[in-house]
Scaffold this active site. Structure first.
Site, PDB file in Angstrom:
ATOM      1  N   GLU A 159      40.991  -3.685 -42.114  1.00  0.00           N
ATOM      2  CA  GLU A 159      41.825  -2.534 -41.772  1.00  0.00           C
ATOM      3  C   GLU A 159      42.404  -1.886 -43.045  1.00  0.00           C
ATOM      4  OE1 GLU A 159      44.648  -4.899 -39.340  1.00  0.00           O
ATOM      5  OE2 GLU A 159      46.204  -4.244 -40.748  1.00  0.00           O
TER       6      GLU A 159
ATOM      7  N   HIS B 277      48.160  -1.658 -36.180  1.00  0.00           N
ATOM      8  CA  HIS B 277      48.988  -2.758 -36.702  1.00  0.00           C
ATOM      9  C   HIS B 277      50.486  -2.460 -36.515  1.00  0.00           C
ATOM     10  CE1 HIS B 277      48.812  -6.293 -39.780  1.00  0.00           C
ATOM     11  NE2 HIS B 277      49.876  -6.412 -38.990  1.00  0.00           N
TER      12      HIS B 277
ATOM     13  N   ARG C 172      45.546 -11.599 -36.871  1.00  0.00           N
ATOM     14  CA  ARG C 172      44.889 -11.026 -38.037  1.00  0.00           C
ATOM     15  C   ARG C 172      43.480 -10.634 -37.637  1.00  0.00           C
ATOM     16  NH1 ARG C 172      49.114 -10.101 -39.845  1.00  0.00           N
ATOM     17  NH2 ARG C 172      50.061 -10.797 -41.796  1.00  0.00           N
TER      18      ARG C 172
HETATM   19  C1  DGY Z   1      53.301  -9.693 -40.524  1.00  0.00           C
HETATM   20  O1  DGY Z   1      54.498  -9.653 -40.826  1.00  0.00           O
HETATM   21  O2  DGY Z   1      52.583 -10.615 -40.855  1.00  0.00           O
HETATM   22  C2  DGY Z   1      52.741  -8.579 -39.699  1.00  0.00           C
HETATM   23  O3  DGY Z   1      51.382  -8.555 -39.671  1.00  0.00           O
HETATM   24  C3  DGY Z   1      53.318  -7.250 -40.094  1.00  0.00           C
HETATM   25  O4  DGY Z   1      54.602  -7.274 -39.622  1.00  0.00           O
END
Ligand code: DGY
Length: 323
Positions: free
Chosen positions: A271, A289, A242
């Site tokens: 983001e 991402h 993250r």
């Molecule tokens: C999640 O699933 O947490 C990712 O960041 C996106 O797939």
């Protein structure tokens, strides 16, 4: 009997949307425009299940809307720091996520960024595209060898272990790790990994650091100026976890002033708004991402949400309950 009403906040893969349409009274989001806080509140008041994703902030304010009909929130994503879990519990809402199905694809993106950063992949691509490449020469664009180097994993859950598997068995990397609880010896044994009790020890010893801790208050700016200074000047930082785990301003400073050699980022603070400081740097590889972004995985994530809500509506415990 009436079909349960479910509201999906963003566009999902077509095969999963078709399954939803067959099973439920479903409101899809054809336009794929994010729902506003007010729309999310209305969704909670009018549907039996809300199916948000990791970019929908499901705040305490939204969750405390009166006259809720919803009983379950089926998050499309393994991370659920977009949802105020304490508030969901207070409101008596069940929350589920989508673990397992995105493990390998996310680990692949971590390896991709690791290689891009070590071998200057983004920089090389830009050079060719900008028609600035003047030809092969012995000292041109030298990066760093990956095979045999030390990979430090911060967090040692499923995705970190998948990265360890690829890095150790595929690239002969030495694995070191840290996590809030020491992994069982068998897990460490699979990668001949060494566990350290603190992130600081791992940061100081590794050639590559890959972050695999959840987002949220507990890990916000875990990687700050002080910790970046612990890393080797030849080391690279990879973040597929993250964005807010890393203090962006501190990382930009570290990259600019060469405290570390490079970084590969798939996630960002705030983001999709990227700190413009990153855009000026050559020694950072940036991806939008993409961790779980394969057709197979996104379909599997949708199916996982369906399995969770199906169990809930059948009066059973959903497999991936997090609240
Ligand atoms: C999640 O699933 O947490 C990712 O960041 C996106 O797939």
């Amino acid at each position: 009997m009436n079909k349960p009403k479910v509201i999906v906040t963003r566009k999902w893969p077509a095969t999963v949307e078709s399954r939803l349409q067959a099973l439920y009274d479903v409101q899809l989001n054809e336009s794929d425009v994010p729902m506003t806080a007010d729309e999310l509140k209305i969704a909670l008041q009018t549907a039996d299940a809300l199916l948000p994703t990791v970019t929908d902030p499901i705040t305490a304010d939204i969750l405390s809307v009166p006259n809720k009909r919803a009983k379950i929130i089926g998050n499309f994503g393994v991370g659920y720091n977009n949802i105020d879990i304490a508030a969901a519990k207070r409101e008596g809402l069940v929350v589920t996520n989508t673990p397992h199905v995105l493990t390998d694809c996310t680990a692949d993106i971590a390896m991709l960024l690791l290689l891009m950063s070590a071998r200057r992949g983004s920089e090389g691509d830009r050079l060719v595209r900008n028609q600035q490449w003047t030809g092969w020469r012995p000292t041109h664009m030298l990066g760093q060898k990956v095979t045999g180097k030390t990979l430090g994993l911060i967090g040692f859950g499923r995705i970190a272990q998948a990265v360890a598997r690829k890095a150790h068995h595929g690239f002969g990397m030495k694995i070191i790790c840290t996590a809030p609880h020491a992994p069982v010896p068998d897990v460490l044994q699979e990668f001949q990994a060494t566990y350290y009790a603190t992130a600081d020890e791992v940061l100081a010893k590794a050639d590559f650091i890959s972050l695999h801790c959840p987002g949220g208050v507990a890990t916000k700016h875990l990687i700050n100026e002080q910790r970046l200074k612990l890393m080797k000047p030849s080391a690279h930082l990879i973040n597929t976890a993250r964005g807010d785990v890393v203090d962006s301003k501190a990382l930009i400073k570290a990259l600019k002033e060469c405290w570390i050699a490079g970084a590969g980022l798939d996630v960002f603070e705030g983001e999709p708004n990227i700190d413009p400081g990153f855009l000026e740097l050559d020694n950072v590889a940036l991806l939008p991402h993409l961790g779980s972004a394969t057709e197979e995985t996104r379909v599997a994530m949708g199916n996982r949400v369906l399995d969770n809500i199906a169990a809930f509506f059948a009066g059973e415990e959903p497999g991936d309950r997090v609240a």
